[in-house]
Enzyme design. Sequence first.
Site, PDB file in Angstrom:
ATOM      1  N   GLU A  67       0.821  -1.216   0.000  1.00  0.00           N
ATOM      2  CA  GLU A  67       0.000   0.000   0.000  1.00  0.00           C
ATOM      3  C   GLU A  67       0.853   1.263   0.000  1.00  0.00           C
ATOM      4  O   GLU A  67       0.355   2.357  -0.244  1.00  0.00           O
ATOM      5  CB  GLU A  67      -0.965  -0.014   1.194  1.00  0.00           C
ATOM      6  CG  GLU A  67      -0.318   0.021   2.585  1.00  0.00           C
ATOM      7  CD  GLU A  67       0.165  -1.347   3.101  1.00  0.00           C
ATOM      8  OE1 GLU A  67       0.464  -2.238   2.278  1.00  0.00           O
ATOM      9  OE2 GLU A  67       0.254  -1.513   4.333  1.00  0.00           O
ATOM     10  N   CYS A  99      16.134  -6.880  -0.034  1.00  0.00           N
ATOM     11  CA  CYS A  99      16.175  -8.146   0.710  1.00  0.00           C
ATOM     12  C   CYS A  99      17.505  -8.842   0.500  1.00  0.00           C
ATOM     13  O   CYS A  99      17.872  -9.733   1.247  1.00  0.00           O
ATOM     14  CB  CYS A  99      15.048  -9.052   0.250  1.00  0.00           C
ATOM     15  SG  CYS A  99      15.172  -9.439  -1.488  1.00  0.00           S
TER      16      CYS A  99
END
Length: 507
Positions: A186, A291
């Site tokens: 979001e 990541c």
Amino acid sequence: MNHPNEKAVTPPGVPSWVNGGAHASTSLRTGEVTNPATGRVVRRVTFADAGDIDAAVKAAGAALPGWGSAPPLRRARVMQKFLALMQAHQKELAQLASEEHGKTLPDALGSVQRGIEVIEFACGIPHLLKGEHSGNAGTGVDCHTLRQPVGVCAGITPFNFPAMVPLWMFPVSIACGNTFILKPSEKVPSTSMRMAELFRQAGLPDGVFNVVHGDKEAVDAILNHPGIHAVSFVGSTPIAKYIYETCARNGKRVQALGGAKNHAVVLPDADLEFTADALIGAAYGSAGERCMAISAVVAVGAIGDPLVDMLARKAAKIKVGPGDAEGVEMGPLVTLAHRDKVQGYINIGVAEGAKLVLDGRDKKIAGYENGFFLGTTLFDQVKPGMKIYKDEIFGPVLVVLRADTLEEAIALVNANPYGNGTAIFPNSGGAARRFEEEVQVGMVGVNVPIPVPMAFYSFGGWKASLFGDLHMHGMEGVKFYTRTKAVTTRWPHEDTPAAGLNMPTLG
Ligand code: NAD
């Protein structure tokens, strides 16, 4: 938070995308999307509720029979048109990703490119959907397998790669004949919306690809909807574990990629300058919000002191600023809350007694005083028990630990609960080979700090970095998004033995 001198302007809304167009939701819940460089609210995204998710599942379910039974080549031709459109709009997509995430434009362009490479892979999927065949597996009996779509699939993605991580999932799933519902972060909703428009322009039938926005409410509606058959997730470890457990309980196929603490092991014979340059890019690129970022360096033996000196000098020179400005190498963090959390970790490291070699706290950029900036930060003499080593910080904070031997370094990496990526910097092959064999991590680099596999290999970690067994894209992605069906065939003729009551054996 808008600048005090700015006139209040209502930011444009971002709706969900269902059945080939904007979805009119009755949900009253919305979220702010900020430009991290200015701190301004640039858009307001509508959070989907269970009714919106149900509408997306209905659209995806209705599109499934036609799309799933279409010849793979016809699906691949739509992919090829999508590929051309994505290439033509690469810069625009990178600008959206940079605006909402904060990363620099060249870095955003590179990440969109890595995502586009998955579409290139997906264009060739008809070749990988071929089954196996054994003629005369028994006397007069043939066996073959079919690789068929799983059904309606969903993808839930993190904020840090607004284009690339969704592209790990939906092109492979859709090329395999599934329909797809994407729930992007979001915080960065707009890149996915633009990709949905381009896919439609490429000729994708309505309902095959849908984008819904929102937070836990939307995610829970996905996890609990009986019309969704498979879920792919990328995000932090606690949420990945929750997704995996909930999907398993609900009988859904699931792959859930989690967080990371990626180590680089630097051996005493490593090329100092080459290694330091590689580590700087891997630790501070995208403000450490990758990541696969290197967040822990294990310096073996006497290379420790000169390596820390060189890292500190190079890190101090990195130009921090807004992602769209010429010459800027590192942008802001994604939100104010995240910047404050990362800054809090620097305070913790100091309190824990680690040596703060370079302090990025309270970084101010002229003209961007409301931006979520942090400077490059380096800690030395970090110990395995410290919180700044144990936690994934996900910011521009690099910690250096010391080890006496390669064995000690490997043991340290293997004792860490995460196992996403790792790298070794040696000048001799033997140590690298041993590291590659013994390290308990899913993706390994030898003199390559961020060993992200190409689209035709598969991406995924081990241990707390992946819940599930299949990695993303490459052949493992094709396996995740297909079910195999084994067919055994025989045709009656005069020498076919009659069927009896005993367990039949072939031969
Ligand atoms: P996050 O886990 O907070 O969010 C990921 C997704 O889950 C988002 O779409 C979000 O809306 C949703 N979500 C958040 N909280 C939820 C909840 N309580 N219940 C259900 N859904 C929820 O992750 P993030 O902050 O967006 O991204 C950063 C994290 O992602 C880091 O941990 C990073 O290592 C990880 N990541 C991993 C990989 C990988 O390949 N292993 C790749 C990119 C990012």
